[in-house]
Design a protein around this motif. Structure first.
Motif, short mmCIF file in Angstrom:
data_model
loop_
_atom_site.label_atom_id
_atom_site.label_comp_id
_atom_site.label_asym_id
_atom_site.label_seq_id
_atom_site.Cartn_x
_atom_site.Cartn_y
_atom_site.Cartn_z
N GLN A 117 0.91 -1.28 0.06
CA GLN A 117 0.11 0.01 -0.01
C GLN A 117 0.80 1.33 -0.20
N SER A 118 0.42 2.20 -0.52
CA SER A 118 1.01 3.65 -0.61
C SER A 118 1.52 4.15 0.74
N GLY A 119 2.74 4.54 1.04
CA GLY A 119 3.08 5.25 2.09
C GLY A 119 3.18 6.66 2.12
N GLY A 120 2.38 7.19 0.91
CA GLY A 120 2.35 8.86 1.02
C GLY A 120 3.29 9.54 0.38
N VAL A 121 4.08 8.93 -0.18
CA VAL A 121 5.34 9.51 -0.77
C VAL A 121 5.64 9.42 -2.20
N ASN A 122 5.49 10.28 -3.16
CA ASN A 122 5.38 10.37 -4.64
C ASN A 122 6.71 10.99 -5.22
N LEU A 123 7.05 10.62 -6.28
CA LEU A 123 8.36 11.36 -6.50
C LEU A 123 8.03 12.13 -8.03
N CYS A 124 8.39 13.52 -8.02
CA CYS A 124 8.34 14.21 -9.21
C CYS A 124 9.74 14.51 -9.70
N ARG A 125 9.80 13.93 -10.80
CA ARG A 125 11.39 14.03 -11.37
C ARG A 125 11.30 14.77 -12.66
N PHE A 126 12.26 15.68 -12.90
CA PHE A 126 12.71 16.43 -13.89
C PHE A 126 14.09 16.12 -14.44
N SER A 127 14.24 15.82 -15.68
CA SER A 127 15.65 15.55 -16.13
C SER A 127 15.93 16.08 -17.62
N ALA A 128 17.19 16.56 -17.82
CA ALA A 128 17.27 17.00 -19.25
C ALA A 128 18.81 16.71 -19.33
N SER A 155 3.53 14.66 -1.54
CA SER A 155 2.47 13.82 -0.87
C SER A 155 1.43 13.32 -1.92
N ASP A 156 0.33 12.72 -1.40
CA ASP A 156 -0.58 12.16 -2.44
C ASP A 156 -1.49 13.12 -2.71
N ASP A 157 -1.56 14.39 -2.00
CA ASP A 157 -2.66 15.68 -2.51
C ASP A 157 -1.32 16.57 -3.40
N GLY A 158 -0.24 16.17 -3.59
CA GLY A 158 0.68 16.98 -4.76
C GLY A 158 1.48 18.08 -3.95
N HIS A 159 1.65 18.05 -2.34
CA HIS A 159 2.49 19.20 -1.93
C HIS A 159 3.79 18.55 -1.55
#
Length: 362
Positions: A117-128, A155-159
């Motif tokens: 189950q989700s642990g409430g952590v999401n990764l937003c990655r940008f690479s170039a 977080s799950d709500d995008g913060h």
């Protein structure tokens, strides 16, 4: 319910595949990583968009724009390639942005480790950066890339967040993001005949600290597989592993468990460590002209390195660090692709069924 279409606009080709999937169906088939909440209607759409232009500026320059969206993840990739002689390295400029749940490291194993189950952590990655494909020689091929990467946990709500639900840091810097320049070298070997095949790949990443707070590390990963025909059947054995030294953020650890790793366990439910080793063995045998049976055994370990990951997420979530999964399955061959069903049993006698469809003709 969905739609699939290819459109030609001048010399450019646009492929899109949109699937309007009801959240209830998704909840029955797979467990959503995010809280359901009252999201927008766009959150119910699963699809992909591909735009290809073969001659952008009139000199055979190629532009590819790829966009994929799932219920809880998305990925956008833009690649620009200039033509070069075959004996020179082919280079392309690549920009990528992705958002995905980090369940492999921060997810919580449930149901005797068969799900995560989700642990409430999401990764937003940008690479170039720049990709260089070296000219292939014999059975070897190689690829070199150098890229700037910016990683921001949300977080799950995008913060933006700097700590997980237990108060432990989710970045190496301890701040809301990590920055790094990564030089990556990948070499591949492949050889096959009518009775067997051999594959090997080695990937080495080096973090270059151009700024004082940027990550410096060395990470390597290898994968070796051998397939051989045994009577009417086919035996496949593979071994993958890797390790990282230097600076490490939790999201850079090796996640062990799940489909493609140790079946019978949820994603990352076996362990998450600085090092890993996973072995897979599968025997397939024909049952009729369109149906194959399969027997498999998977095992994996973090080699005792889970405690060296910052915050020790493996120990906090009760991951065993070692795991074995065994089972059987069927492979159904259709003209449009292969349908696969696997039934797996883990060390805790928990049963899991996997479904898959691959090799779809475009």
């Amino acid at each position: 319910m969905g739609a699939q279409k290819s459109v030609h606009a001048g010399r450019a080709k646009i492929d899109f595949n949109v699937d309007f999937t009801h959240r209830l169906c998704a909840a029955m088939m797979v467990h959503s990583f995010r809280n359901s909440g009252t999201g927008s209607p766009l959150s119910l759409i699963v699809g992909s968009l591909c735009i290809k232009h073969p001659n952008l500026f009139g000199k055979s320059e190629k532009l590819d724009v790829l966009w994929d969206k799932g219920l809880s993840d998305s990925n956008i990739l833009i690649a620009y390639r200039k033509p070069r002689p075959e004996w020179l390295a082919q280079h392309s400029f690549v920009i990528q942005h992705s958002v995905s749940p980090e369940v492999g490291i921060h997810g919580v194993p449930v149901d005797n480790f068969s799900r995560t189950q989700s642990g409430g952590v999401n990764l937003c990655r940008f690479s170039a950066g720049l990709d260089l494909d070296e000219p292939g020689s014999s059975n070897w091929s190689s690829k070199t890339s150098i890229k700037f990467e910016h990683v921001r946990p949300v977080s799950d709500d995008g913060h933006s967040i700097s700590r997980d639900l237990h108060g432990f840091p989710v970045t190496c810097s301890g701040n809301y993001d990590d920055n790094m320049v990564v030089l990556k070298q990948e070499s591949r070997f492949a050889k096959a005949n009518d009775h067997s095949f051999t594959r090997f790949s080695l990937q080495i990443e080096q973090g270059i600290p151009l700024m004082s707070k940027w990550l410096i590390f060395n990470r390597f990963k290898f994968a070796a597989s051998k397939g051989v025909k045994v009577g009417p059947g086919f035996l496949l054995a593979s071994l993958t592993g890797g390790s990282i030294v230097g600076d490490i953020a939790p999201y850079q650890a090796f996640a062990i468990g799940g489909l493609g790793s140790v079946r019978g366990y949820g994603e990352g439910a076996v362990g998450s460590g600085r090092s890993c080793l996973v072995a897979n063995t599968e025997l397939t045998f024909p049952m009729n002209h369109m149906l194959d049976g399969a027997l498999f055994c998977d095992c994996g370990t973090d080699l005792g390195s889970g405690r060296y990951v910052p915050g020790n997420p493996g120990l906090r979530h009760g991951k065993p660090g070692n795991g074995v999964g065994v089972g059987y399955g069927i492979r159904v061959k259709f003209p449009m692709g292969h349908f696969q069903v696997d039934y797996a049993l883990n060390d805790y006698q928990q049963k899991t069924i996997y479904f898959g469809f691959s090799n779809v003709a475009s």
